[in-house]
Design a protein around this motif. Structure first.
Motif, PDB file in Angstrom:
ATOM      1  N   ASP B 260     -16.123   8.852   5.019  1.00  0.00           N
ATOM      2  CA  ASP B 260     -15.744   7.500   5.390  1.00  0.00           C
ATOM      3  C   ASP B 260     -16.892   6.493   5.286  1.00  0.00           C
ATOM      4  O   ASP B 260     -16.655   5.314   5.122  1.00  0.00           O
ATOM      5  N   LYS B 263     -16.589   4.656   2.200  1.00  0.00           N
ATOM      6  CA  LYS B 263     -15.271   4.139   1.867  1.00  0.00           C
ATOM      7  C   LYS B 263     -15.202   2.635   2.129  1.00  0.00           C
ATOM      8  O   LYS B 263     -14.627   2.178   3.099  1.00  0.00           O
ATOM      9  N   LEU B 281     -12.515   9.576  -1.505  1.00  0.00           N
ATOM     10  CA  LEU B 281     -13.149   9.242  -0.238  1.00  0.00           C
ATOM     11  C   LEU B 281     -12.261   9.758   0.887  1.00  0.00           C
ATOM     12  O   LEU B 281     -11.072   9.443   0.916  1.00  0.00           O
ATOM     13  N   THR B 309     -11.261  -0.157   6.601  1.00  0.00           N
ATOM     14  CA  THR B 309     -11.487   1.119   7.266  1.00  0.00           C
ATOM     15  C   THR B 309     -11.791   0.889   8.741  1.00  0.00           C
ATOM     16  O   THR B 309     -12.674   0.091   9.064  1.00  0.00           O
ATOM     17  N   ILE B 376      -9.516   0.989  -3.764  1.00  0.00           N
ATOM     18  CA  ILE B 376      -9.419   2.223  -2.974  1.00  0.00           C
ATOM     19  C   ILE B 376      -7.983   2.315  -2.451  1.00  0.00           C
ATOM     20  O   ILE B 376      -7.549   1.463  -1.679  1.00  0.00           O
TER      21      ILE B 376
END
Lengths: 316, 385
Positions: B260, B263, B281, B309, B376
């Motif tokens: 993470d 990410k 990821l 995130t 992502i």
């Protein structure tokens, strides 16, 4: 200890080490030039290099090259690299001159002790680093990929890439040019004269301040060239990129003999290779430990570095 | 003698002036808060808002901010303020900030600290002052075993993320040869060790990089020689982006897998779309668009960006603290009891804490994300064992 890996990759480590070393050498020249003439360690020189990396990043962005741009054709790449080198050299050279003007010259006029120069050098370095850090948000900036890495030939069992050739050849060419400039031209003679004996030189009609500006500009220009080569190699830059590289380049200058131009070349290349072997043998975190141990060992036996101090000596 | 008298008198006068001004200060302060808000309770955000890894902290701060805004809209007469403590993600900068939080008795709980390294030094200070710690992102397993009474973790730890990443490498990528690197940080090494342990003999090599390293030529040469199918990187985006770029520059095709900490979109902008494409990821965080309800839209309205995130995890964490305050748990001790016993559905998962502050294992979900066309995107939830 990873002896297997090192034994199997001796030439690979030498080739990548020489590439890194030529960048060290170019930056080391900046330290050595200033030291040779002023007996001053210009710790802000690492930030001159950092300004050069951002100048080339900006130039490429202005030219429309982002981190995602496809690799342009060969002829254009040459143009892009030359333009970036010109801009980076001007930006870095100007930064070096400003540092000289603002941080060193006023002190020199007042005959300040050398310790004070050291403090302003560190101060100037912090000012530049933090200012750029704030401007770019402390984020890394990605460079466009200008050269598609392609294997060119095998050197023993190491593959040599075009990027590596470009870096080593252009670094060597620049150093040869500098060597010629210092040894064969009128300006170069002035530099050597001031390095040898500033007072006699001024009696002979050499303008000392101009010579000092010249060496700062020269060091800055070389750092700018080094910055472009670094960008080609590493592909990104950050505001604190100069810190580690500056220490390595300074160590390279000392290793070869600070004040000695050819010493900077030798020291840079040697340090690049030693670092690589250190990292390969003991793992990456040991890279700098090994290279500084080698530095200490060399200085124990040759306190003036491998080739000794020489910019001011009659030998040149 | 006279001199002494003057000194004593002067000292006394100075002390009197200070007391008076402090009193004036306190009364004006008190008057102000009483007019706007009779409670004045605060919760703190603790993490990086500037520095190389700032974006993770900003995601968390904005998630918590949204929760507070919604709470304060409902409770206009008794609002709760968010105090922002910017640690720059650095363990060196964290202790004075933690001391400041501990010293402000109106701060009942902390959403954070965001990273594991800073948690290690800040949590003892926070915990001994009784401040409720509810992190929405620090995933080092050791944080739960250090005996901090007020520590809670609102998501899975690296002991769940690491093995899940390893399972993904083995079962989905079907990689036979894996090269593992880490940055020697609390977070990166913890995660990489978990991956190594789960993958066992499939790990054909490993190395350690340095924080702030930008030149990876020796490492790339080593990886090239080892010729792996996949590379796992335990670390953050700051080193991940240039590493990935140089890896692809040298022609290494192995799949890049990271946790993470890498990410964020900075991985793509730093390494370039082409280099980042296909990277995996992992994250014990639920994809923003898999979150139901109005959270994604509300978040965007507040911060101007889509939830990133840990935004949703931070929103949940702040809401748990706020529910406690709403129920009248307005001392640190009472709020800690409330959170420790809390059971309830958030937007990311069903929360229930174990005695050591870890989330109940049944609540933990680890997701794999993939870089596709420079974005992502969620790939899938990694199956448990």
């Amino acid at each position: 200890m990873n002896i297997d890996f090192v034994v199997n990759n001796v030439w690979e480590l030498i080739v990548t080490g020489l590439t890194q070393g030529s960048i060290y050498a170019l930056v080391a020249l900046g330290y050595t030039l200033v030291y040779g003439v002023l007996k001053l360690i210009n710790f802000a020189h690492s930030e001159v290099f950092m300004v050069g990396t951002f100048a080339s990043w900006l130039t490429w962005n202005w030219l429309g090259l982002g981190v995602d741009t496809k690799v342009p054709p060969m002829v254009q790449v040459l143009g892009y690299v030359v333009i970036a080198m010109a801009v980076a050299a001007v930006a870095a050279g100007a930064t070096a001159l400003v540092i000289e003007r603002v941080a060193y010259r006023p002190l020199r006029k007042r005959n300040a002790p050398s310790l004070i120069f050291l403090i302003t050098a560190i101060g100037a370095s912090l000012v530049l680093m933090e200012a750029v850090g704030i401007i770019v948000d402390r984020q890394p900036r990605g460079m466009p990929r200008l050269v598609q890495p392609a294997a060119q030939f095998d050197f023993f069992d190491a593959t040599v890439y075009n990027v590596q050739i470009v870096i080593v050849v252009s670094a060597l060419a620049m150093m040869a040019a500098l060597d010629f400039f210092i040894k064969r031209t009128k300006w170069g003679r002035g530099v050597r004269a001031v390095a040898q004996n500033p007072e006699t030189a001024s009696l002979m009609g050499v303008n000392r301040d101009r010579i000092i500006m010249l060496i700062f500009a020269l060091g800055g220009i070389l750092a700018g060239f080094a910055a472009v080569l670094y960008c080609l190699k590493v592909g990104s830059t950050t505001y604190d990129v100069g810190f580690n590289l500056g220490i390595a380049a300074f160590a390279a200058a000392v290793l070869g003999g600070i004040g000695n131009l050819r010493g900077a070349l030798l020291g840079g290349l040697l340090l690049g290779v030693v670092e690589n072997f250190g990292a390969g043998l003991f793992g990456n975190p040991w890279r700098q430990v090994v290279s500084f141990l080698v530095l200490v060992l060399v200085l124990l036996f040759r306190p003036n570095g491998i080739l000794g101090e020489s910019l001011g000596r009659a030998r040149v | 003698m006279r001199q002494r008298f003057v000194r004593v008198a002067g000292g006394a006068a100075l002390a009197a002036a200070m007391v008076a001004s402090a009193a004036a200060c306190a009364s004006s302060n008190g008057g102000e808060t009483a007019a706007a808000n009779k409670c004045g309770y605060k919760i703190a955000f603790f993490g990086a808002l500037t520095g190389g890894n700032a974006i993770l902290g900003i995601n968390i701060r904005d998630g918590a901010k949204l929760a507070l805004k919604q709470y304060n809209d409902k409770h206009k007469d008794c609002t709760v303020d968010l105090v922002e403590k910017d640690s720059e993600g650095s363990a060196e900068k964290a202790p004075p900030l933690a001391t400041a939080v501990a010293g402000d008795s109106k701060i009942l709980g902390v959403v954070g600290p965001a990273f594991s390294g800073e948690s290690k030094v800040a949590n003892p200070i926070l915990s001994s002052a009784g401040v409720v710690i509810l992190t929405a992102s620090a995933t080092n397993p050791a944080l739960a075993t250090s005996g901090w009474k007020t520590f809670h973790r609102g998501l899975g730890n690296d002991a769940s993320q690491g093995p899940a990443a390893a399972r993904y490498i083995k079962n989905t990528l079907k990689a036979q040869k894996v090269f593992v690197i880490d940055d020697a940080s609390e977070y990166g090494k913890g995660l990489a060790d978990q991956v190594k342990q789960t993958l066992g003999t499939a790990v054909i090599g490993s190395d350690v990089i340095q924080e702030k390293q930008t030149d990876f030529s020796a490492l790339v040469a080593k990886i090239q020689a080892a010729n792996p199918d996949a590379i796992f990187h335990g670390g953050y985006v700051r080193e991940g982006a240039p590493f990935l770029k140089q890896l692809r520059g040298a022609g290494v095709k192995a799949t890049y897998v990271a946790g993470d900490g890498a990410k964020t979109d900075d991985l793509i902008s730093g390494a370039g779309k082409d280099s980042a494409e296909g990277s995996i990821l992992t994250c014990p965080c639920v994809p923003g668009d898999k979150v139901e309800g109005s959270f994604p839209a509300d978040y965007k309205a507040l911060s101007g960006r889509d939830p990133g995130t840990y935004s949703a995890e931070a929103y949940d964490a702040a809401n748990i603290l706020l529910k406690g305050i709403e129920a009248g748990n307005t001392t640190r001790a009472k709020l800690n009891d409330f959170v420790s016993k809390y059971e309830g559905q958030g937007i990311t998962t069903k929360f229930k804490f174990q005695d050591n502050g870890e989330l109940d294992p049944n609540s933990v979900a680890v997701w794999a994300y993939i870089v596709k066309n420079g974005q992502i995107v969620p790939d899938k939830e990694i199956p448990k064992a």
